[in-house]
Write a protein that holds these residues in place. Sequence first.
Motif, PDB file in Angstrom:
ATOM      1  N   VAL A 190      39.718  48.648  38.741  1.00  9.98           N
ATOM      2  CA  VAL A 190      38.381  48.414  38.179  1.00  9.98           C
ATOM      3  C   VAL A 190      37.428  49.496  38.674  1.00  9.98           C
ATOM      4  CG1 VAL A 190      38.725  45.912  38.006  1.00  9.98           C
ATOM      5  CG2 VAL A 190      37.644  46.869  40.054  1.00  9.98           C
ATOM      6  N   LEU A 191      36.335  49.689  37.965  1.00 12.52           N
ATOM      7  CA  LEU A 191      35.323  50.628  38.432  1.00 12.52           C
ATOM      8  C   LEU A 191      34.801  50.173  39.783  1.00 12.52           C
ATOM      9  CD1 LEU A 191      33.450  51.352  35.082  1.00 12.52           C
ATOM     10  CD2 LEU A 191      35.014  52.873  36.318  1.00 12.52           C
ATOM     11  N   ALA A 192      34.472  51.122  40.644  1.00 15.50           N
ATOM     12  CA  ALA A 192      34.128  50.828  42.035  1.00 15.50           C
ATOM     13  C   ALA A 192      32.852  50.008  42.199  1.00 15.50           C
ATOM     14  CB  ALA A 192      34.014  52.133  42.822  1.00 15.50           C
ATOM     15  N   HIS A 193      31.981  50.032  41.208  1.00 17.13           N
ATOM     16  CA  HIS A 193      30.756  49.239  41.324  1.00 17.13           C
ATOM     17  C   HIS A 193      30.946  47.802  40.814  1.00 17.13           C
ATOM     18  CE1 HIS A 193      30.446  50.999  37.273  1.00 17.13           C
ATOM     19  NE2 HIS A 193      29.831  49.878  36.965  1.00 17.13           N
ATOM     20  N   THR A 194      32.204  47.447  40.517  1.00 21.68           N
ATOM     21  CA  THR A 194      32.529  46.072  40.129  1.00 21.68           C
ATOM     22  C   THR A 194      33.582  45.537  41.092  1.00 21.68           C
ATOM     23  OG1 THR A 194      34.338  46.686  38.611  1.00 21.68           O
ATOM     24  CG2 THR A 194      32.105  46.633  37.689  1.00 21.68           C
ATOM     25  N   ARG A 195      33.933  44.276  40.901  1.00 17.97           N
ATOM     26  CA  ARG A 195      35.004  43.671  41.697  1.00 17.97           C
ATOM     27  C   ARG A 195      36.010  43.042  40.739  1.00 17.97           C
ATOM     28  NH1 ARG A 195      34.076  38.362  41.498  1.00 17.97           N
ATOM     29  NH2 ARG A 195      31.959  37.665  41.125  1.00 17.97           N
ATOM     30  N   VAL A 196      37.238  42.910  41.207  1.00 20.33           N
ATOM     31  CA  VAL A 196      38.308  42.333  40.390  1.00 20.33           C
ATOM     32  C   VAL A 196      38.091  40.830  40.258  1.00 20.33           C
ATOM     33  CG1 VAL A 196      40.794  41.945  40.217  1.00 20.33           C
ATOM     34  CG2 VAL A 196      39.934  44.098  41.143  1.00 20.33           C
ATOM     35  N   ASP A 197      38.155  40.319  39.030  1.00 17.83           N
ATOM     36  CA  ASP A 197      38.040  38.872  38.784  1.00 17.83           C
ATOM     37  C   ASP A 197      39.415  38.242  39.040  1.00 17.83           C
ATOM     38  OD1 ASP A 197      37.430  36.316  37.993  1.00 17.83           O
ATOM     39  OD2 ASP A 197      37.046  36.822  35.890  1.00 17.83           O
ATOM     40  N   VAL A 198      39.730  38.098  40.327  1.00 12.72           N
ATOM     41  CA  VAL A 198      41.051  37.619  40.745  1.00 12.72           C
ATOM     42  C   VAL A 198      41.303  36.188  40.287  1.00 12.72           C
ATOM     43  CG1 VAL A 198      42.527  37.122  42.735  1.00 12.72           C
ATOM     44  CG2 VAL A 198      41.115  39.171  42.719  1.00 12.72           C
ATOM     45  N   ASN A 199      40.344  35.305  40.493  1.00  9.35           N
ATOM     46  CA  ASN A 199      40.563  33.887  40.190  1.00  9.35           C
ATOM     47  C   ASN A 199      40.312  33.511  38.739  1.00  9.35           C
ATOM     48  OD1 ASN A 199      41.459  32.789  42.716  1.00  9.35           O
ATOM     49  ND2 ASN A 199      39.443  33.338  43.490  1.00  9.35           N
ATOM     50  N   GLY A 200      39.877  34.464  37.940  1.00 14.70           N
ATOM     51  CA  GLY A 200      39.670  34.212  36.526  1.00 14.70           C
ATOM     52  C   GLY A 200      40.662  35.002  35.692  1.00 14.70           C
ATOM     53  N   VAL A 201      40.279  36.228  35.344  1.00 11.49           N
ATOM     54  CA  VAL A 201      41.076  37.068  34.449  1.00 11.49           C
ATOM     55  C   VAL A 201      42.486  37.312  34.996  1.00 11.49           C
ATOM     56  CG1 VAL A 201      41.225  39.346  33.355  1.00 11.49           C
ATOM     57  CG2 VAL A 201      39.031  38.155  33.449  1.00 11.49           C
ATOM     58  N   VAL A 202      42.599  37.684  36.267  1.00  7.27           N
ATOM     59  CA  VAL A 202      43.920  38.001  36.830  1.00  7.27           C
ATOM     60  C   VAL A 202      44.812  36.769  36.844  1.00  7.27           C
ATOM     61  CG1 VAL A 202      45.161  38.755  38.901  1.00  7.27           C
ATOM     62  CG2 VAL A 202      43.050  39.919  38.228  1.00  7.27           C
TER      63      VAL A 202
ATOM     64  N   GLY B 288      53.816  49.672  32.791  1.00  8.31           N
ATOM     65  CA  GLY B 288      53.449  48.289  33.075  1.00  8.31           C
ATOM     66  C   GLY B 288      51.981  47.952  32.868  1.00  8.31           C
ATOM     67  N   VAL B 289      51.216  48.857  32.244  1.00 11.71           N
ATOM     68  CA  VAL B 289      49.766  48.642  32.136  1.00 11.71           C
ATOM     69  C   VAL B 289      49.388  47.679  31.021  1.00 11.71           C
ATOM     70  CG1 VAL B 289      49.158  50.539  30.556  1.00 11.71           C
ATOM     71  CG2 VAL B 289      47.575  49.847  32.336  1.00 11.71           C
ATOM     72  N   THR B 290      48.382  46.877  31.313  1.00  8.84           N
ATOM     73  CA  THR B 290      47.689  46.059  30.322  1.00  8.84           C
ATOM     74  C   THR B 290      46.214  46.330  30.525  1.00  8.84           C
ATOM     75  OG1 THR B 290      49.377  44.322  30.422  1.00  8.84           O
ATOM     76  CG2 THR B 290      47.242  43.731  29.474  1.00  8.84           C
ATOM     77  N   VAL B 291      45.539  46.752  29.471  1.00 15.89           N
ATOM     78  CA  VAL B 291      44.108  46.993  29.543  1.00 15.89           C
ATOM     79  C   VAL B 291      43.400  45.699  29.171  1.00 15.89           C
ATOM     80  CG1 VAL B 291      42.185  48.332  28.598  1.00 15.89           C
ATOM     81  CG2 VAL B 291      44.433  49.420  28.963  1.00 15.89           C
ATOM     82  N   LEU B 292      42.490  45.268  30.049  1.00 18.79           N
ATOM     83  CA  LEU B 292      41.804  43.990  29.867  1.00 18.79           C
ATOM     84  C   LEU B 292      40.290  44.159  29.919  1.00 18.79           C
ATOM     85  CD1 LEU B 292      43.964  41.790  32.279  1.00 18.79           C
ATOM     86  CD2 LEU B 292      44.023  41.755  29.780  1.00 18.79           C
ATOM     87  N   GLU B 293      39.609  43.556  28.975  1.00 22.35           N
ATOM     88  CA  GLU B 293      38.148  43.467  29.028  1.00 22.35           C
ATOM     89  C   GLU B 293      37.772  42.459  30.107  1.00 22.35           C
ATOM     90  OE1 GLU B 293      35.817  45.112  27.319  1.00 22.35           O
ATOM     91  OE2 GLU B 293      37.155  46.145  25.912  1.00 22.35           O
ATOM     92  N   GLY B 294      36.754  42.764  30.868  1.00 16.18           N
ATOM     93  CA  GLY B 294      36.242  41.807  31.833  1.00 16.18           C
ATOM     94  C   GLY B 294      37.029  41.661  33.123  1.00 16.18           C
ATOM     95  N   LEU B 295      37.991  42.541  33.373  1.00 16.94           N
ATOM     96  CA  LEU B 295      38.736  42.475  34.633  1.00 16.94           C
ATOM     97  C   LEU B 295      37.822  42.787  35.815  1.00 16.94           C
ATOM     98  CD1 LEU B 295      41.470  42.203  36.131  1.00 16.94           C
ATOM     99  CD2 LEU B 295      41.779  44.661  35.743  1.00 16.94           C
ATOM    100  N   GLY B 296      36.919  43.739  35.601  1.00 18.45           N
ATOM    101  CA  GLY B 296      35.935  44.075  36.624  1.00 18.45           C
ATOM    102  C   GLY B 296      34.634  43.370  36.307  1.00 18.45           C
ATOM    103  N   VAL B 297      34.125  42.646  37.277  1.00 21.48           N
ATOM    104  CA  VAL B 297      32.861  41.908  37.083  1.00 21.48           C
ATOM    105  C   VAL B 297      31.825  42.407  38.083  1.00 21.48           C
ATOM    106  CG1 VAL B 297      33.930  39.862  36.080  1.00 21.48           C
ATOM    107  CG2 VAL B 297      33.659  40.009  38.540  1.00 21.48           C
ATOM    108  N   GLY B 298      30.558  42.314  37.641  1.00 20.67           N
ATOM    109  CA  GLY B 298      29.444  42.794  38.484  1.00 20.67           C
ATOM    110  C   GLY B 298      29.176  41.886  39.587  1.00 20.67           C
TER     111      GLY B 298
END
Length: 185
Positions: free
Chosen positions: A89-101, A175-185
Motif C-alpha cells: 500500500v502507499l506509505a501514507h495509508t495502512r493495510v486494511d488487515v481485518n477488512g479487505v485482507v 500471485g498479484v491481485t490488485v484491490l481497491e481500498g486495500l490501503g486506508v487513511g
Amino acid sequence: MSTPMDAFDDARPVMERLDLLTAPVAAALREWRGPVPVDQVFHVDTDPERADTAVLVESYGAWLLELSANCVVVAAKRGGAVTLAGCLVLAHTRVDVNGVVRRHLGARKASFAPMETAIGETGMEFGGITPIGLPAGWPLLVDAAVVHAPWVLIGSGSRRGKLILPGKALAELPGVTVLEGLGVG
C-alpha cells in the motif's frame, strides 16, 4: 512532476546493483517478465539507518511520502491453516488487515505476521521487505492506488537501498491481485 529518482544522487538501473540485493530479490529481477522492462527498475543505495519510511522522507524529502509504498507480511488464519501473504500500500495509508485482507483471503482472523516469520519466510530484512521476490505461491495484494502511481519507491529486500519503478509494473508480479481500498487513511 518529480519522480523518486530526483531525491537521490545515485539512481542506477537495478541490474547494475544485484550484488546489493538479497538473494530472492536478485533472483526475481533476473527472471523479470512483463510489459514493463527490467531496465525501468532502478536502485538507490541508501543508509540502512534511514530505511524506515518516516526517517527516509525526513532525510530525503517529505514529498517522497506520496510516492512511497510499504510491503508488509500478513498471516491469515482459518481453522488450523495459516496463509502468508504480502500486502503493498502507499506509505501514507495502512493495510486494511481485518477488512479487505481477511475477506479476500477467506480467513477468520488476519494479522501482521511476527517479524521472525516475515524475515524467515521471505529471506529479506525487516524494514526492507519488498513484493519483488516473495515466496512462490504467496498471494500478493496490491492497492490499486500503487498500480496507478507513475513511479513508486519500495523496499529492496534489505534495509540498505530502495527500488524505484513504475507502479503498473507491480500489477505484473507473480500471485498479484490488485484491490481497491486495500490501503486506508
